[in-house]
Design an enzyme around this catalytic site. Structure first.
Site, short mmCIF file in Angstrom:
data_model
loop_
_atom_site.label_atom_id
_atom_site.label_comp_id
_atom_site.label_asym_id
_atom_site.label_seq_id
_atom_site.Cartn_x
_atom_site.Cartn_y
_atom_site.Cartn_z
N LYS A 135 0.83 -1.21 0.00
CA LYS A 135 0.00 0.00 0.00
C LYS A 135 0.86 1.26 0.00
CE LYS A 135 -3.87 -2.02 2.60
NZ LYS A 135 -4.77 -1.87 3.75
N GLY A 142 -8.07 2.67 -1.09
CA GLY A 142 -7.85 1.62 -2.08
C GLY A 142 -6.98 2.02 -3.26
N ILE A 180 -5.67 -9.73 4.03
CA ILE A 180 -6.83 -10.39 4.66
C ILE A 180 -7.82 -10.75 3.55
CG2 ILE A 180 -8.61 -10.18 6.46
CD1 ILE A 180 -5.90 -9.55 7.65
N HIS A 185 -15.67 -4.53 5.49
CA HIS A 185 -15.15 -3.17 5.67
C HIS A 185 -16.14 -2.45 6.60
CE1 HIS A 185 -13.18 0.49 3.57
NE2 HIS A 185 -13.54 0.78 4.78
N GLU A 265 -7.22 2.64 8.34
CA GLU A 265 -6.95 4.06 8.15
C GLU A 265 -8.04 4.91 8.80
OE1 GLU A 265 -7.94 5.00 3.64
OE2 GLU A 265 -6.67 3.23 3.75
N ASN A 267 -10.38 8.49 8.22
CA ASN A 267 -10.82 9.57 7.34
C ASN A 267 -11.09 10.79 8.19
OD1 ASN A 267 -10.94 7.97 4.89
ND2 ASN A 267 -12.65 6.94 5.87
N ARG A 269 -12.61 13.59 7.70
CA ARG A 269 -13.64 14.45 7.12
C ARG A 269 -15.00 13.83 7.42
NH1 ARG A 269 -12.10 10.83 3.17
NH2 ARG A 269 -13.85 9.65 2.33
N VAL A 272 -19.47 10.68 2.74
CA VAL A 272 -20.69 10.56 1.94
C VAL A 272 -21.79 9.85 2.73
CG1 VAL A 272 -21.67 9.37 -0.07
CG2 VAL A 272 -19.49 10.57 -0.30
N ARG A 315 -26.16 4.40 -3.01
CA ARG A 315 -25.62 5.52 -3.78
C ARG A 315 -26.17 5.47 -5.20
NH1 ARG A 315 -19.38 6.88 -2.20
NH2 ARG A 315 -19.53 6.36 0.02
#
Ligand code: MV4
Length: 431
Positions: A135, A142, A180, A185, A265, A267, A269, A272, A315
């Site tokens: 990564k 991703g 993994i 997720h 990780e 985020n 912010r 969505v 979405r």
């Protein structure tokens, strides 16, 4: 809250609903993001002209840009988000892992920070045991990830990953993790004030995604037990505390089939999918962001946060699932959004609106909720049937098919779900 709003927009977005609904609107440049939404100088000029108190950065664009947060502060404009320092710390994914690890949060076994050379990297990969995932330190979401199954493929993927990271982020540094297989997720919503109070608002299961674009998010996760939820919620709070976090944020975990969870990780912010959490908890996240940015104390505690509903978000993208999800911009003829008990639609579209080709293809979010998962899913199926968008292709028919799919209904979806679903479903269902 009685706060007046100023919208900024690009030439391509003159027609967009937010421009028409805001108290004032200022055009900040041309169609391309680089000429408008990514121009910090122009955004701050607009803010100066209108004498604003604060800027809400939304999601995408400059929302996780530590320099922009700093520029706002130096111009005496409150950035409605975390401290620049927290954005920077969590933006380097290797630093983020190291920071939360020191706070006792489980992370995926892997390299201790970025790998220094190819020979070091391959030694670490062997020690971890294949398969491994490579990564980008500057990546996230991703982007710039490569999977290797043995020494030979590792040598190749290592160089591809470095090259891609250099090209995409101007930083070729990479780190390695145990890969993994078919994880879920699951992310936790954090809310933190500037007085040291950090709360979690439960999780969102975002396993239904395609090429790292989430399609469906729901809460609570059909996979988590009360015990696991409690442990992960505590870990999420520890991670946010380690980042000296304030405002709304998200801690992302991978969860394997056995219920092992690993921080991947953060985020820094609003995301969505935040409406899912709003409908489950009844807490207005944007309102809380504004309160926190104003220096107000959060006026409730962890024990006051009640998880009373089940919510699911679909979405709605202007894409054609039957043509490999090709973007489908153009003019909408009839637009009719569903409503009724337990149905929320967040969208900037309307009848006659032309979707510009310059930005991402999401044109709406359908959030359905009820007392149980079954009720929420039934409402989603019904609302999707009543959501009319003529003249372009959308993901609405795809979502209807998923709401009727036994694997999804049983709550069995992992991150491998979409590939499997598309492989066994005729695409003529989607038009
Ligand atoms: C992983 C993983 C498996 N093992 N890390 C994807 C989103 C980004 N935030 C992290 N992601 C993943 N990280 C380890 N150690 C699986 C994913 C992942 C994924 C990876 C490859 C192809 C599709 C994927 C879909 C979801 C998650």
């Amino acid at each position: 809250m009685g706060i007046k709003t100023l919208a900024v927009y690009s030439e391509a977005d003159v027609q967009s609903l937010h421009v028409q609904l805001a108290d004032e609107a200022i055009c900040i440049g041309g169609n391309k993001s680089a000429d408008s939404y990514l121009r910090a100088d122009r955004i701050i000029s607009a803010a100066e002209i209108a004498d604003v108190d604060a800027i809400h950065p939304g999601y995408g664009f400059l929302s996780e840009n530590p320099k922009f947060a700093e520029q706002c502060e130096s111009c005496n404009i409150k950035f409605i988000g975390p401290k620049s320092k927290s954005i920077k710390m969590m933006g380097d994914k290797a630093v983020a892992k190291d920071t939360v690890k020191k706070a006792g949060v489980p992370i995926v076994p892997g390299s201790d920070g970025p790998v220094e050379s190819e020979s070091d990297a391959v030694k670490i990969a062997r020690k971890i045991g294949y398969p491994v995932i490579i990564k980008a330190v500057a990546g996230g979401g991703g982007r710039g990830m490569r999977i290797a199954h043995n020494d030979v493929s590792f040598a190749k993927e290592y160089h591809v990953a470095r090259g891609e990271a250099e090209k995409a982020f101007g930083n070729g540094a990479v780190y390695i993790e145990k890969y993994i297989e078919k994880p879920r997720h699951i992310e936790f919503q954090i809310l933190a004030d500037s007085h040291g109070k950090v709360l979690h608002l439960g999780e969102r299961d975002c396993s239904v995604q395609r090429r790292h674009q989430k399609l469906i998010e729901e809460s609570p996760s059909p996979f988590l037990t009360p015990d696991l939820r409690k442990k992960m919620g505590k870990a999420a709070i520890k991670a946010a505390e380690a980042a000296e976090y304030e405002n709304a944020g998200t801690i992302e975990f991978l969860v394997d089939a056995k219920g092992n969870y690993y921080f991947i990780e953060m985020n820094t912010r609003i995301q969505v999918e935040h409406p899912v959490t709003e409908e489950v908890t009844g807490i207005d996240l944007i309102k809380q962001q504004i309160h926190v940015a104003n220096g107000d104390k959060l006026d409730f505690d962890q024990g006051d946060v009640k998880f009373e509903k089940h919510a699911i978000e679909c979405r709605i993208n202007a894409e054609d699932p039957a043509r490999n999800f090709a973007p489908s911009p153009g003019t909408i003829g009839l637009y009719y959004a569903p409503g009724g008990h337990g149905v929320r639609v967040d969208s900037h579209a309307y009848s006659g609106y032309t979707i510009p080709p310059y930005y991402d293809s999401m044109i709406g979010k359908l959030i359905c909720y009820g007392s149980t998962r079954k009720v929420a899913l039934e409402r989603a199926y019904r609302a999707l049937s009543e959501y009319l968008i003529r003249g372009i292709k959308t993901t609405i028919p795809l979502h209807r098919a998923i709401m009727a799919d036994p694997v999804f209904i049983e709550g069995k979806a992992t991150t491998a779900y979409m590939e499997d679903f598309l492989g066994r479903t005729a695409t003529d269902l989607f038009s």
